[in-house]
Design a protein around this motif. Structure first.
Motif, PDB file in Angstrom:
ATOM      1  N   ILE A  99       8.167 -14.277   6.847  1.00 34.82           N
ATOM      2  CA  ILE A  99       7.441 -13.724   5.699  1.00 34.82           C
ATOM      3  C   ILE A  99       6.813 -12.417   6.180  1.00 34.82           C
ATOM      4  O   ILE A  99       6.043 -12.413   7.139  1.00 34.82           O
ATOM      5  CB  ILE A  99       6.323 -14.675   5.214  1.00 34.82           C
ATOM      6  N   VAL A 100       7.139 -11.304   5.497  1.00 36.67           N
ATOM      7  CA  VAL A 100       6.724  -9.981   5.976  1.00 36.67           C
ATOM      8  C   VAL A 100       5.943  -9.219   4.914  1.00 36.67           C
ATOM      9  O   VAL A 100       6.401  -9.085   3.772  1.00 36.67           O
ATOM     10  CB  VAL A 100       7.953  -9.148   6.391  1.00 36.67           C
ATOM     11  N   GLY A 101       4.785  -8.690   5.323  1.00 34.00           N
ATOM     12  CA  GLY A 101       4.032  -7.740   4.516  1.00 34.00           C
ATOM     13  C   GLY A 101       3.686  -8.219   3.125  1.00 34.00           C
ATOM     14  O   GLY A 101       3.346  -9.370   2.902  1.00 34.00           O
ATOM     15  N   GLY A 102       3.770  -7.279   2.171  1.00 28.86           N
ATOM     16  CA  GLY A 102       3.385  -7.555   0.797  1.00 28.86           C
ATOM     17  C   GLY A 102       1.983  -7.030   0.535  1.00 28.86           C
ATOM     18  O   GLY A 102       1.440  -6.237   1.306  1.00 28.86           O
ATOM     19  N   ASP A 103       1.410  -7.482  -0.545  1.00 33.48           N
ATOM     20  CA  ASP A 103       0.057  -7.034  -0.889  1.00 33.48           C
ATOM     21  C   ASP A 103      -0.676  -8.143  -1.629  1.00 33.48           C
ATOM     22  O   ASP A 103      -0.084  -9.133  -2.018  1.00 33.48           O
ATOM     23  CB  ASP A 103       0.103  -5.745  -1.720  1.00 33.48           C
ATOM     24  N   SER A 104      -1.984  -7.932  -1.819  1.00 27.98           N
ATOM     25  CA  SER A 104      -2.829  -8.956  -2.438  1.00 27.98           C
ATOM     26  C   SER A 104      -3.164  -8.658  -3.890  1.00 27.98           C
ATOM     27  O   SER A 104      -3.945  -9.384  -4.494  1.00 27.98           O
ATOM     28  CB  SER A 104      -4.125  -9.109  -1.637  1.00 27.98           C
ATOM     29  N   PRO A 115       0.723  -2.150  -6.544  1.00 25.47           N
ATOM     30  CA  PRO A 115      -0.526  -2.042  -5.788  1.00 25.47           C
ATOM     31  C   PRO A 115      -1.076  -0.623  -5.833  1.00 25.47           C
ATOM     32  O   PRO A 115      -0.332   0.343  -5.789  1.00 25.47           O
ATOM     33  CB  PRO A 115      -0.107  -2.423  -4.368  1.00 25.47           C
ATOM     34  N   THR A 116      -2.381  -0.504  -5.929  1.00 23.46           N
ATOM     35  CA  THR A 116      -3.022   0.812  -5.988  1.00 23.46           C
ATOM     36  C   THR A 116      -4.037   1.008  -4.869  1.00 23.46           C
ATOM     37  O   THR A 116      -4.515   2.109  -4.662  1.00 23.46           O
ATOM     38  CB  THR A 116      -3.738   1.001  -7.339  1.00 23.46           C
ATOM     39  N   PRO A 120      -4.669   0.915  -0.929  1.00 23.09           N
ATOM     40  CA  PRO A 120      -4.019   0.808   0.378  1.00 23.09           C
ATOM     41  C   PRO A 120      -4.552  -0.325   1.249  1.00 23.09           C
ATOM     42  O   PRO A 120      -3.812  -0.888   2.051  1.00 23.09           O
ATOM     43  CB  PRO A 120      -4.289   2.175   1.026  1.00 23.09           C
ATOM     44  N   SER A 121      -5.817  -0.701   1.087  1.00 25.12           N
ATOM     45  CA  SER A 121      -6.361  -1.784   1.910  1.00 25.12           C
ATOM     46  C   SER A 121      -5.843  -3.159   1.488  1.00 25.12           C
ATOM     47  O   SER A 121      -6.064  -4.142   2.183  1.00 25.12           O
ATOM     48  CB  SER A 121      -7.889  -1.760   1.879  1.00 25.12           C
ATOM     49  N   SER A 122      -5.139  -3.226   0.357  1.00 30.02           N
ATOM     50  CA  SER A 122      -4.581  -4.510  -0.082  1.00 30.02           C
ATOM     51  C   SER A 122      -3.179  -4.753   0.481  1.00 30.02           C
ATOM     52  O   SER A 122      -2.599  -5.808   0.262  1.00 30.02           O
ATOM     53  CB  SER A 122      -4.527  -4.572  -1.612  1.00 30.02           C
ATOM     54  N   ILE A 123      -2.632  -3.789   1.221  1.00 30.75           N
ATOM     55  CA  ILE A 123      -1.285  -3.913   1.773  1.00 30.75           C
ATOM     56  C   ILE A 123      -1.359  -4.662   3.104  1.00 30.75           C
ATOM     57  O   ILE A 123      -2.170  -4.334   3.967  1.00 30.75           O
ATOM     58  CB  ILE A 123      -0.642  -2.518   1.999  1.00 30.75           C
ATOM     59  N   TYR A 124      -0.500  -5.675   3.255  1.00 30.30           N
ATOM     60  CA  TYR A 124      -0.505  -6.488   4.472  1.00 30.30           C
ATOM     61  C   TYR A 124       0.419  -5.922   5.551  1.00 30.30           C
ATOM     62  O   TYR A 124       1.512  -5.452   5.261  1.00 30.30           O
ATOM     63  CB  TYR A 124      -0.006  -7.906   4.168  1.00 30.30           C
ATOM     64  N   SER A 125      -0.015  -6.036   6.795  1.00 35.38           N
ATOM     65  CA  SER A 125       0.874  -5.817   7.933  1.00 35.38           C
ATOM     66  C   SER A 125       1.164  -7.161   8.612  1.00 35.38           C
ATOM     67  O   SER A 125       2.063  -7.265   9.436  1.00 35.38           O
ATOM     68  CB  SER A 125       0.256  -4.841   8.946  1.00 35.38           C
ATOM     69  N   SER A 126       0.418  -8.178   8.237  1.00 36.09           N
ATOM     70  CA  SER A 126       0.581  -9.492   8.853  1.00 36.09           C
ATOM     71  C   SER A 126       1.906 -10.143   8.451  1.00 36.09           C
ATOM     72  O   SER A 126       2.446  -9.890   7.376  1.00 36.09           O
ATOM     73  CB  SER A 126      -0.591 -10.409   8.493  1.00 36.09           C
ATOM     74  N   ASN A 144       3.030   2.058   1.003  1.00 38.01           N
ATOM     75  CA  ASN A 144       1.810   1.779   1.775  1.00 38.01           C
ATOM     76  C   ASN A 144       0.528   1.861   0.946  1.00 38.01           C
ATOM     77  O   ASN A 144      -0.554   1.907   1.482  1.00 38.01           O
ATOM     78  CB  ASN A 144       1.721   2.715   2.982  1.00 38.01           C
ATOM     79  N   GLY A 145       0.665   1.908  -0.364  1.00 37.99           N
ATOM     80  CA  GLY A 145      -0.493   2.012  -1.238  1.00 37.99           C
ATOM     81  C   GLY A 145      -0.740   3.429  -1.711  1.00 37.99           C
ATOM     82  O   GLY A 145      -1.484   3.649  -2.658  1.00 37.99           O
ATOM     83  N   ALA A 146      -0.113   4.399  -1.045  1.00 37.92           N
ATOM     84  CA  ALA A 146      -0.255   5.798  -1.429  1.00 37.92           C
ATOM     85  C   ALA A 146       1.103   6.501  -1.541  1.00 37.92           C
ATOM     86  O   ALA A 146       1.294   7.345  -2.401  1.00 37.92           O
ATOM     87  CB  ALA A 146      -1.129   6.541  -0.422  1.00 37.92           C
ATOM     88  N   ASN A 147       2.032   6.129  -0.641  1.00 38.17           N
ATOM     89  CA  ASN A 147       3.335   6.797  -0.594  1.00 38.17           C
ATOM     90  C   ASN A 147       4.455   5.800  -0.320  1.00 38.17           C
ATOM     91  O   ASN A 147       4.239   4.767   0.326  1.00 38.17           O
ATOM     92  CB  ASN A 147       3.355   7.828   0.548  1.00 38.17           C
ATOM     93  N   GLU A 148       5.669   6.158  -0.763  1.00 37.01           N
ATOM     94  CA  GLU A 148       6.847   5.402  -0.358  1.00 37.01           C
ATOM     95  C   GLU A 148       7.098   5.692   1.118  1.00 37.01           C
ATOM     96  O   GLU A 148       6.720   6.751   1.632  1.00 37.01           O
ATOM     97  CB  GLU A 148       8.061   5.796  -1.195  1.00 37.01           C
TER      98      GLU A 148
END
Length: 157
Positions: A63-68, A74-75, A77-83, A124-128
C-alpha cells in the motif's frame, strides 16, 4: 415471429437476472468481516495497492502513498502520505515499511517480475510529479529511478 419470441425471452432474462441479484444480496448479508489486528495510519484516498509477484514477500500487497482528504482532489500538501504498508493476507496484518522519498497521491504503481514495485508520477498537493521510485522488499528501501518525460497523475502503467 421475432416480436413473439422477444416478448417471451426478455421477461425470462429479467427474471433470471433478478434471481441472481437477490441470491448475491443474500450471500453479502451473511458474509462476515474480519478486522485486522493492526491498521493503517489513517484513512487513505487515491493510494495504490500492488500485489508483490516474486520473492519472499510474494502474495503480500504493498500500500503506497495516497492522501487523507475525502474531497474530489487533495488541496493540502500536508495531507499527502509518504508512508507505506505491507499487507499480509495470510496473517491479516499490516506492517509499516520504508516511506517514499517523495510523498505522492494519484500516482501509478506496477509489480516488477523480480518482486520489486515501481511507483511513478502522481501529485504532491501542489504539482504533478515526474519522479519515479522503486521499492525493494528484500532491503525495505525506496530508490529514486529515472524521471518520466512529463509530469503526470491519474494514469496507468
Amino acid at each position: 415471429m421475432y416480436k413473439r419470441l422477444s416478448a417471451y425471452v426478455l421477461p425470462v432474462v429479467l427474471a433470471v437476472a433478478a434471481a441472481v441479484l437477490v441470491q448475491g444480496a443474500a450471500r453479502a448479508e451473511t458474509a462476515s468481516f474480519v478486522p485486522c489486528e493492526n491498521a493503517l495510519d489513517g484513512a487513505r484516498y487515491r493510494h495504490t495497492a500492488t500485489k508483490i509477484v516474486a520473492g519472499p514477500q510474494k502474495g503480500k500487497v504493498l500500500i503506497v502513498g495516497g492522501d487523507s482528504e475525502s474531497a474530489a482532489a487533495p488541496t493540502n500538501p500536508s495531507s499527502i502520505y509518504s508512508s507505506c504498508f505491507l499487507y499480509d493476507p495470510a496473517q491479516n496484518t499490516f506492517t509499516q515499511v520504508a516511506s517514499l522519498n517523495i510523498a505522492r497521491t494519484l500516482h501509478s504503481a506496477i509489480a516488477l517480475p523480480d518482486g520489486r514495485v515501481l511507483v511513478a508520477g502522481g501529485y504532491n498537493g501542489a504539482n504533478e510529479l515526474s519522479s519515479c521510485e522503486i521499492y525493494d522488499p528484500l532491503t525495505d528501501k525506496w530508490t529514486l529511478a529515472a524521471y518520466l518525460g512529463q509530469a503526470r497523475s491519474r494514469f496507468t502503467l
